[in-house]
Scaffold this motif. Structure first.
Motif, PDB file in Angstrom:
ATOM      1  N   ASP A  41      15.245   6.054   2.463  1.00 54.96           N
ATOM      2  CA  ASP A  41      16.139   4.608   2.645  1.00 54.96           C
ATOM      3  C   ASP A  41      16.681   4.504   3.879  1.00 54.96           C
ATOM      4  N   GLN A  42      16.764   5.287   4.857  1.00 56.06           N
ATOM      5  CA  GLN A  42      17.246   5.101   6.101  1.00 56.06           C
ATOM      6  C   GLN A  42      16.219   4.998   7.409  1.00 56.06           C
ATOM      7  N   ARG A  43      14.917   5.810   7.087  1.00 56.18           N
ATOM      8  CA  ARG A  43      14.196   5.983   8.270  1.00 56.18           C
ATOM      9  C   ARG A  43      13.443   4.690   8.811  1.00 56.18           C
ATOM     10  N   CYS A  44      13.111   4.537   9.866  1.00 59.04           N
ATOM     11  CA  CYS A  44      12.231   3.396  10.415  1.00 59.04           C
ATOM     12  C   CYS A  44      10.821   3.545   9.890  1.00 59.04           C
ATOM     13  N   ARG A  45      10.532   2.179   9.420  1.00 62.80           N
ATOM     14  CA  ARG A  45       9.454   2.042   8.265  1.00 62.80           C
ATOM     15  C   ARG A  45       7.997   2.549   9.217  1.00 62.80           C
ATOM     16  N   PHE A  46       8.072   2.506  10.418  1.00 62.97           N
ATOM     17  CA  PHE A  46       6.869   2.598  11.355  1.00 62.97           C
ATOM     18  C   PHE A  46       6.801   4.176  11.841  1.00 62.97           C
ATOM     19  N   CYS A  47       7.991   5.007  11.380  1.00 62.77           N
ATOM     20  CA  CYS A  47       8.030   6.251  12.158  1.00 62.77           C
ATOM     21  C   CYS A  47       7.311   7.395  11.347  1.00 62.77           C
ATOM     22  N   THR A  48       6.934   8.091  12.041  1.00 64.73           N
ATOM     23  CA  THR A  48       6.325   9.664  11.128  1.00 64.73           C
ATOM     24  C   THR A  48       6.775  10.742  12.002  1.00 64.73           C
ATOM     25  N   ILE A  49       8.156  10.890  12.364  1.00 64.10           N
ATOM     26  CA  ILE A  49       8.449  11.765  13.395  1.00 64.10           C
ATOM     27  C   ILE A  49       8.475  13.154  12.763  1.00 64.10           C
ATOM     28  N   GLU A  50       8.804  13.323  11.562  1.00 59.92           N
ATOM     29  CA  GLU A  50       8.720  14.563  10.700  1.00 59.92           C
ATOM     30  C   GLU A  50       7.326  15.051  10.245  1.00 59.92           C
ATOM     31  N   GLU A  51       6.580  14.064  10.200  1.00 57.76           N
ATOM     32  CA  GLU A  51       5.381  14.390   9.453  1.00 57.76           C
ATOM     33  C   GLU A  51       4.249  15.401  10.212  1.00 57.76           C
ATOM     34  N   SER A  52       4.535  15.354  11.591  1.00 60.54           N
ATOM     35  CA  SER A  52       3.655  16.416  12.603  1.00 60.54           C
ATOM     36  C   SER A  52       4.386  17.538  12.237  1.00 60.54           C
ATOM     37  N   LEU A  53       5.777  17.839  12.048  1.00 60.10           N
ATOM     38  CA  LEU A  53       6.351  19.074  11.918  1.00 60.10           C
ATOM     39  C   LEU A  53       6.012  19.636  10.275  1.00 60.10           C
ATOM     40  N   LYS A  54       5.957  18.820   9.434  1.00 62.80           N
ATOM     41  CA  LYS A  54       5.456  19.107   8.099  1.00 62.80           C
ATOM     42  C   LYS A  54       4.127  19.794   8.084  1.00 62.80           C
ATOM     43  N   ALA A  55       3.131  19.139   8.832  1.00 65.89           N
ATOM     44  CA  ALA A  55       1.756  19.590   9.016  1.00 65.89           C
ATOM     45  C   ALA A  55       1.585  20.667   9.671  1.00 65.89           C
ATOM     46  N   GLY A  56       2.784  21.288  10.553  1.00 73.40           N
ATOM     47  CA  GLY A  56       2.584  22.578  11.320  1.00 73.40           C
ATOM     48  C   GLY A  56       2.162  22.336  12.756  1.00 73.40           C
ATOM     49  N   ASP A  57       1.975  20.998  13.077  1.00 77.65           N
ATOM     50  CA  ASP A  57       1.390  20.629  14.361  1.00 77.65           C
ATOM     51  C   ASP A  57       2.563  20.862  15.604  1.00 77.65           C
TER      52      ASP A  57
END
Ligand code: SF4
Length: 355
Positions: free
Chosen positions: A119-135
């Protein structure tokens, strides 16, 4: 069949619809625009969305729409040698920083953001997704960044570096760590142009500290100047009053100089285009370069989940052309920033439009 195309129309269409292509240098997720492949189109860096449904393909160094050759030359960026190395403390260099375009080294020094709750994040951002993917790794140390930057310059001809950060909980919002990172990189590679990207810090003095350790330019990214759009698209970041951005931009222009400060403005958030261009004109008057780019509803974003489409190419062209004209009239060129997104230009079409 070869046809003569309007270069800007073709570049805009590519920026919006992307290409059907297996790119050797790509970013899948992360801060800022991503999910793209990196190439050089008509001599300029281009970071284009990789889209299996795009009508555009690349063949024999040219761009095709179906069987039609659009008359643009294209050169894929080759996988850099530094991607094969590992830091002294055992982390693959590729998880520390990536090559953007043919000569930009880019890193997110802190890959988490206090605003990443749904409910806080910018709706166009994926900053933590590359971290979750181990990249990537959550936090890069100054020593790691110095090691990777030195190798990328020596082995792959990198000419500038961009350092961004997720927002941290302290009053500096992450800027103090960037001070240490810039210093370490410039101790290892003196003279490398480096751009830092921050949220308006609580303590404005950190902006002078970033300049004092040698950062060349600075991005303080607001994404929209319309408060209603900001609340809708960026509930967390949009709670920072525009007055804080204005104070940070003014301090940055004082310290770094006119046209060494930039901000992103996203096309496609529903803002009135005339108001967007008027806002860009006000930024230019302040000495701030408005880097207008199309919003990408990339995989992993809330925008994609909710089926929000990207902007029409005609809108991207119209806004980019009008802002490019204002920038030319003010004698502000992205390349003069030496480092950063405005200098690179790959994620938008302002440079193709003459800025
Ligand atoms: S414009 Fe910025 S985010 Fe886009 S490729 Fe260039 S440096 Fe990277």
């Amino acid at each position: 069949m070869r046809v003569k195309t309007d270069n800007l129309d073709a570049r805009t269409d590519l920026a919006v619809h992307g290409v059907r292509w297996d790119a050797p240098v790509r970013r899948s997720k992360g801060a800022g625009p991503s999910d793209d492949g990196h190439l050089v189109v008509d001599g300029a860096n281009a970071a284009l969305p990789l889209n299996p449904d795009s009508p555009y393909t690349l063949r024999d160094g040219r761009v095709y729409k179906g069987r039609i050759d659009l008359g643009l030359t294209v050169e894929p960026v080759s996988r850099p040698k530094f991607y094969d190395l590992t830091t002294a403390d055992g982390v693959p260099y590729r998880k520390i920083a990536l090559l953007h375009g043919r000569d930009v080294l880019a890193t997110t020094v802190v890959q988490t953001c206090i605003r990443y709750a749904e409910d806080q994040r910018c709706r166009f951002c994926t900053i933590e997704e590359s971290l979750k993917a181990g990249d990537t790794v959550a936090a890069k140390t100054p020593a790691q960044l110095a090691e990777v930057a030195e190798a990328a310059v020596r082995l792959d001809g990198v000419r500038q570096m961009v350092m961004t950060t997720g927002t941290t909980a302290g009053p500096d919002r992450g800027a103090r760590h960037l001070v240490r990172c810039v210093k370490a990189v410039l101790d290892a590679v003196p003279g490398l142009p480096v751009q830092v990207q921050i949220e308006p810090p609580g303590e404005l003095s950190v902006i002078a500290d970033l300049r004092a350790v040698g950062a060349t330019s600075i991005g303080i990214h607001v994404e929209s100047l319309d408060d209603e759009v900001r609340r809708r698209w960026m509930p967390g970041k949009g709670s920072v009053p525009l007055a804080e951005y204005e104070a940070a931009w003014d301090e940055a222009v004082r310290v770094f100089g006119r046209n060494k400060v930039s901000t992103y403005l996203l096309i496609g958030l529903g803002e009135d285009p005339d108001e967007l261009v008027d806002g860009a004109a006000r930024l230019i008057e302040r000495g701030v370069y408005p880097f207008v780019v199309p919003m990408r509803p990339m995989a992993g974003t809330l925008a994609r989940r909710d089926g929000v489409p990207g902007p029409r190419a005609s809108l991207v062209r119209d806004v980019s052309e009008r802002v490019a004209k204002l920038l030319r009239e003010a004698d502000m060129r992205g390349a003069d920033q030496e480092a950063g997104c405005a200098a690179c230009g790959a994620c938008g079409v302002l440079s193709a439009a003459g800025a």
